[in-house]
Design a protein around this motif. Structure first.
Motif, mmCIF file in Angstrom:
data_model
loop_
_atom_site.group_PDB
_atom_site.id
_atom_site.type_symbol
_atom_site.label_atom_id
_atom_site.label_comp_id
_atom_site.label_asym_id
_atom_site.label_seq_id
_atom_site.Cartn_x
_atom_site.Cartn_y
_atom_site.Cartn_z
ATOM 1 N N SER A 1 0.836 -1.214 0.000
ATOM 2 C CA SER A 1 0.000 0.000 0.000
ATOM 3 C C SER A 1 0.869 1.262 0.000
ATOM 4 O O SER A 1 0.545 2.240 -0.674
ATOM 5 C CB SER A 1 -0.982 0.001 1.169
ATOM 6 O OG SER A 1 -0.304 0.106 2.406
ATOM 7 N N VAL A 2 1.976 1.232 0.720
ATOM 8 C CA VAL A 2 2.891 2.384 0.704
ATOM 9 C C VAL A 2 3.524 2.515 -0.670
ATOM 10 O O VAL A 2 3.617 3.623 -1.224
ATOM 11 C CB VAL A 2 3.969 2.257 1.811
ATOM 12 C CG1 VAL A 2 5.026 3.349 1.678
ATOM 13 C CG2 VAL A 2 3.331 2.309 3.190
ATOM 14 N N ALA A 3 3.928 1.391 -1.248
ATOM 15 C CA ALA A 3 4.525 1.412 -2.592
ATOM 16 C C ALA A 3 3.546 2.004 -3.595
ATOM 17 O O ALA A 3 3.923 2.853 -4.419
ATOM 18 C CB ALA A 3 4.932 -0.003 -3.000
ATOM 19 N N ASP A 4 2.273 1.587 -3.541
ATOM 20 C CA ASP A 4 1.259 2.108 -4.463
ATOM 21 C C ASP A 4 1.069 3.615 -4.277
ATOM 22 O O ASP A 4 0.946 4.357 -5.258
ATOM 23 C CB ASP A 4 -0.072 1.380 -4.260
ATOM 24 C CG ASP A 4 -0.020 -0.086 -4.679
ATOM 25 O OD1 ASP A 4 0.929 -0.480 -5.408
ATOM 26 O OD2 ASP A 4 -0.926 -0.841 -4.254
ATOM 27 N N SER A 5 1.076 4.079 -3.024
ATOM 28 C CA SER A 5 0.903 5.513 -2.751
ATOM 29 C C SER A 5 2.064 6.345 -3.275
ATOM 30 O O SER A 5 1.896 7.515 -3.605
ATOM 31 C CB SER A 5 0.762 5.764 -1.245
ATOM 32 O OG SER A 5 -0.382 5.130 -0.748
ATOM 33 N N CYS A 6 3.242 5.748 -3.339
ATOM 34 C CA CYS A 6 4.445 6.480 -3.750
ATOM 35 C C CYS A 6 4.809 6.260 -5.221
ATOM 36 O O CYS A 6 5.717 6.913 -5.731
ATOM 37 C CB CYS A 6 5.636 6.050 -2.888
ATOM 38 S SG CYS A 6 5.435 6.423 -1.156
ATOM 39 N N GLY A 7 4.147 5.305 -5.846
ATOM 40 C CA GLY A 7 4.481 5.008 -7.231
ATOM 41 C C GLY A 7 5.806 4.278 -7.380
ATOM 42 O O GLY A 7 6.541 4.475 -8.347
ATOM 43 N N VAL A 8 6.120 3.434 -6.404
ATOM 44 C CA VAL A 8 7.346 2.632 -6.444
ATOM 45 C C VAL A 8 6.965 1.168 -6.270
ATOM 46 O O VAL A 8 5.817 0.841 -5.963
ATOM 47 C CB VAL A 8 8.361 3.058 -5.352
ATOM 48 C CG1 VAL A 8 8.800 4.507 -5.543
ATOM 49 C CG2 VAL A 8 7.796 2.858 -3.947
ATOM 50 N N SER A 9 7.932 0.290 -6.427
ATOM 51 C CA SER A 9 7.650 -1.137 -6.259
ATOM 52 C C SER A 9 7.696 -1.516 -4.772
ATOM 53 O O SER A 9 8.328 -0.841 -3.955
ATOM 54 C CB SER A 9 8.683 -1.971 -7.027
ATOM 55 O OG SER A 9 9.959 -1.849 -6.411
ATOM 56 N N ARG A 10 7.023 -2.638 -4.444
ATOM 57 C CA ARG A 10 7.093 -3.156 -3.079
ATOM 58 C C ARG A 10 8.535 -3.547 -2.745
ATOM 59 O O ARG A 10 8.996 -3.385 -1.622
ATOM 60 C CB ARG A 10 6.161 -4.370 -2.910
ATOM 61 C CG ARG A 10 6.058 -4.803 -1.435
ATOM 62 C CD ARG A 10 5.538 -6.208 -1.265
ATOM 63 N NE ARG A 10 6.383 -7.230 -1.819
ATOM 64 C CZ ARG A 10 7.557 -7.651 -1.298
ATOM 65 N NH1 ARG A 10 8.029 -7.115 -0.214
ATOM 66 N NH2 ARG A 10 8.254 -8.603 -1.888
ATOM 67 N N LYS A 11 9.280 -4.018 -3.762
ATOM 68 C CA LYS A 11 10.677 -4.384 -3.563
ATOM 69 C C LYS A 11 11.485 -3.166 -3.074
ATOM 70 O O LYS A 11 12.334 -3.293 -2.196
ATOM 71 C CB LYS A 11 11.281 -4.923 -4.858
ATOM 72 C CG LYS A 11 12.734 -5.329 -4.732
ATOM 73 C CD LYS A 11 13.306 -5.825 -6.043
ATOM 74 C CE LYS A 11 14.787 -6.139 -5.839
ATOM 75 N NZ LYS A 11 15.514 -6.269 -7.061
ATOM 76 N N PHE A 12 11.199 -1.994 -3.631
ATOM 77 C CA PHE A 12 11.903 -0.784 -3.196
ATOM 78 C C PHE A 12 11.621 -0.521 -1.714
ATOM 79 O O PHE A 12 12.535 -0.228 -0.942
ATOM 80 C CB PHE A 12 11.499 0.435 -4.033
ATOM 81 C CG PHE A 12 12.128 1.702 -3.544
ATOM 82 C CD1 PHE A 12 13.424 2.031 -3.885
ATOM 83 C CD2 PHE A 12 11.439 2.561 -2.691
ATOM 84 C CE1 PHE A 12 14.027 3.191 -3.404
ATOM 85 C CE2 PHE A 12 12.031 3.708 -2.205
ATOM 86 C CZ PHE A 12 13.330 4.025 -2.565
ATOM 87 N N ILE A 13 10.356 -0.622 -1.314
ATOM 88 C CA ILE A 13 9.993 -0.399 0.096
ATOM 89 C C ILE A 13 10.697 -1.426 0.972
ATOM 90 O O ILE A 13 11.257 -1.091 2.026
ATOM 91 C CB ILE A 13 8.458 -0.467 0.301
ATOM 92 C CG1 ILE A 13 7.749 0.587 -0.557
ATOM 93 C CG2 ILE A 13 8.104 -0.321 1.773
ATOM 94 C CD1 ILE A 13 8.101 2.021 -0.233
ATOM 95 N N ASN A 14 10.722 -2.681 0.530
ATOM 96 C CA ASN A 14 11.387 -3.738 1.286
ATOM 97 C C ASN A 14 12.868 -3.427 1.466
ATOM 98 O O ASN A 14 13.409 -3.540 2.569
ATOM 99 C CB ASN A 14 11.184 -5.081 0.567
ATOM 100 C CG ASN A 14 11.784 -6.228 1.334
ATOM 101 O OD1 ASN A 14 12.983 -6.465 1.254
ATOM 102 N ND2 ASN A 14 10.948 -6.935 2.078
ATOM 103 N N GLU A 15 13.545 -3.024 0.389
ATOM 104 C CA GLU A 15 14.975 -2.710 0.468
ATOM 105 C C GLU A 15 15.228 -1.463 1.311
ATOM 106 O O GLU A 15 16.202 -1.404 2.057
ATOM 107 C CB GLU A 15 15.559 -2.542 -0.933
ATOM 108 C CG GLU A 15 15.668 -3.854 -1.679
ATOM 109 C CD GLU A 15 16.213 -3.706 -3.092
ATOM 110 O OE1 GLU A 15 16.414 -2.562 -3.568
ATOM 111 O OE2 GLU A 15 16.452 -4.754 -3.724
ATOM 112 N N LYS B 1 19.130 -0.897 2.880
ATOM 113 C CA LYS B 1 20.063 -1.024 1.752
ATOM 114 C C LYS B 1 20.512 0.361 1.313
ATOM 115 O O LYS B 1 19.724 1.287 1.200
ATOM 116 C CB LYS B 1 19.399 -1.752 0.594
ATOM 117 C CG LYS B 1 18.989 -3.155 0.956
ATOM 118 C CD LYS B 1 19.515 -4.138 -0.007
ATOM 119 C CE LYS B 1 19.198 -5.525 0.526
ATOM 120 N NZ LYS B 1 19.194 -6.518 -0.444
ATOM 121 N N ASN B 2 21.798 0.506 1.066
ATOM 122 C CA ASN B 2 22.362 1.800 0.690
ATOM 123 C C ASN B 2 22.080 2.205 -0.744
ATOM 124 O O ASN B 2 22.328 3.325 -1.123
ATOM 125 C CB ASN B 2 23.876 1.795 0.915
ATOM 126 C CG ASN B 2 24.218 1.856 2.387
ATOM 127 O OD1 ASN B 2 23.546 2.526 3.159
ATOM 128 N ND2 ASN B 2 25.255 1.141 2.793
#
Length: 198
Positions: free
Chosen positions: A28-42, A47-48
């Protein structure tokens, strides 16, 4: 809500805590930001390689801001070097005093001063310093440096005062009663009142 952050791992922890507090999923955060769930996970994993711009966007969606970390006081010492020199000289009386100085100075600064693992050969003191560093982080509400979290609990009880003179069983019991939980969890025994007055 502002977050005082010292590294990408601290940022990731803060984002994960806030997301969970809001009852949001990574998706849900990824969808709100227009990014992938993988990005939120990393990002939550610290991750740097995460984009700062996207990280700030995620923080905005979660209602998080950034504040500068408190600068070290003008009197800040290189405690890692001080402990290394003191322990190499086997000056345990001064090392015990230095523990109190380190704890008091760090609490006054609002965070642990030993941000990286001290290069000392005394395994007991390394565990003791990790435990004290965790206590400082808890006391000041700041993140504990990674090295202190990675340091393993001692199998045998550590009483730093025993490096100077024998400590009887009655005194050990008194010390145990006054030891903060962060130290006791590492099997390190120093009274809380002694951390600033040793």
């Amino acid at each position: 809500m502002n977050a005082s952050l010292t590294d990408s791992a601290a940022l990731g922890r803060r984002i994960r805590e806030r997301r969970r507090a809001l009852g949001a999923t990574q998706q849900s955060v990824a969808d709100s930001c227009g990014v992938s769930r993988k990005f939120i996970n990393e990002l939550e994993a610290g991750k740097n390689n995460s984009s700062l711009g996207l990280a700030l966007k995620v923080m905005g969606v979660l209602g998080l801001g950034i504040t500068a970390a408190q600068p070290q006081s003008q009197n800040a010492k290189d405690y890692g070097r001080e402990f290394a020199a003191t322990l190499a000289a086997k000056d345990y009386r001064f090392a015990l005093r230095l523990i109190g100085d380190y704890a008091a100075s760090s609490v006054a600064d609002g965070r642990p001063s030993l941000t990286s693992v001290p290069r000392i050969d005394d395994a007991d003191y390394l565990v003791a310093l990790a435990a004290i560093t965790r206590w400082i982080a808890t006391t000041t509400g700041s993140p504990a440096p990674g090295w202190s979290l990675r340091t393993k609990r001692s199998e045998a009880p550590i009483f730093p005062a025993e490096k100077i003179h024998p400590v009887g069983s009655r005194m050990k019991e008194l010390i145990r009663q006054g030891t903060p939980p962060d130290l006791a969890a590492m099997n390190v025994w120093i009274r809380e009142r002694d951390l600033a007055t040793v």
